[in-house]
Design an enzyme around this catalytic site. Sequence first.
Site, short mmCIF file in Angstrom:
data_model
loop_
_atom_site.label_atom_id
_atom_site.label_comp_id
_atom_site.label_asym_id
_atom_site.label_seq_id
_atom_site.Cartn_x
_atom_site.Cartn_y
_atom_site.Cartn_z
N SER A 27 -11.40 26.46 -43.39
CA SER A 27 -10.70 25.39 -44.11
C SER A 27 -11.49 24.92 -45.31
CB SER A 27 -10.41 24.21 -43.16
OG SER A 27 -11.57 23.45 -42.87
N LYS A 28 -12.80 24.86 -45.19
CA LYS A 28 -13.63 24.39 -46.30
C LYS A 28 -13.80 25.45 -47.37
CE LYS A 28 -14.34 20.18 -44.95
NZ LYS A 28 -13.83 19.04 -45.75
N ALA B 257 -13.06 28.16 -37.72
CA ALA B 257 -11.85 27.51 -38.22
C ALA B 257 -12.20 26.44 -39.25
CB ALA B 257 -11.07 26.90 -37.06
N TYR B 258 -13.25 25.68 -38.98
CA TYR B 258 -13.67 24.62 -39.91
C TYR B 258 -14.16 25.21 -41.22
CZ TYR B 258 -16.43 20.71 -41.73
OH TYR B 258 -16.97 19.72 -42.52
N ALA B 259 -15.02 26.23 -41.13
CA ALA B 259 -15.55 26.85 -42.34
C ALA B 259 -14.44 27.50 -43.15
CB ALA B 259 -16.62 27.88 -41.98
#
Length: 245
Positions: A157-158, A153-155
């Site tokens: 977003s980035k 999820a974090y990757a």
Amino acid sequence: MPQSTDRVAIVTGGSGGIGRATARRLAADGLAVVVHHAGNQDRAEEAVDAVTRAGGRAVSAGGDVADEDAMRAVFDVADARFGGVDVVVHTAGIMPLAPVAQMDLDTFDRIQRTNVRGTFVVDQLAVRRVRAGGAIVNLSTSVTRLQLPGYGAYAASKGAVEALTLILARELRGRDVTVNAVAPGPTATPLFFEGKSQEAVDRIAAMNPMERIGTPEDVAETVAFLAGPARWVNGQVLYVNGGAA
């Protein structure tokens, strides 16, 4: 580079590890700095105090990065206190971790709201306010290359942050404003160490040929390069990770 006495920077997430180091580094180059925080005013004031004790100029301002009205007020602080904006460094973000199969969708939405919408809001305001000769620097992550389990999820977003950065650089043709992203590897901040054993930290440190975890100052040095002398670097993602990817 000669010290600047009239350039102004906004650093979102300036109360955090990378943001705080960036605020101090830019102030050392002579920029006046607005240290943004999302709620930790005490930490932001500590960053302001560190800058002013070193002879620089700084002020704190708070607000939710995904709220356009709150962030417009932060830009207004830069105008009112220092006369404008030349550099915007967007470090604010969140990093809840879980495998894709286990990620709560409300948490996923919160990550995207802060990291994607927040970047869009800040960049949109930056486009409207940053003066010619200025720079916009977004923070991505080396996890987009490392593909570590649990970071989906974090990757994601980035990855969106990187796409927005590269397109925005091209939309600003003729403005003399550079737009780049810095993609740190594992960096020694409270956010990184949270929930990790020393064994896990050592294992991550060994992933790069420098065999250490990066420091906020390592990242801040690259940001300062993009914010200042790097006028021929535009529309790029710079990986700052000791060679991990």
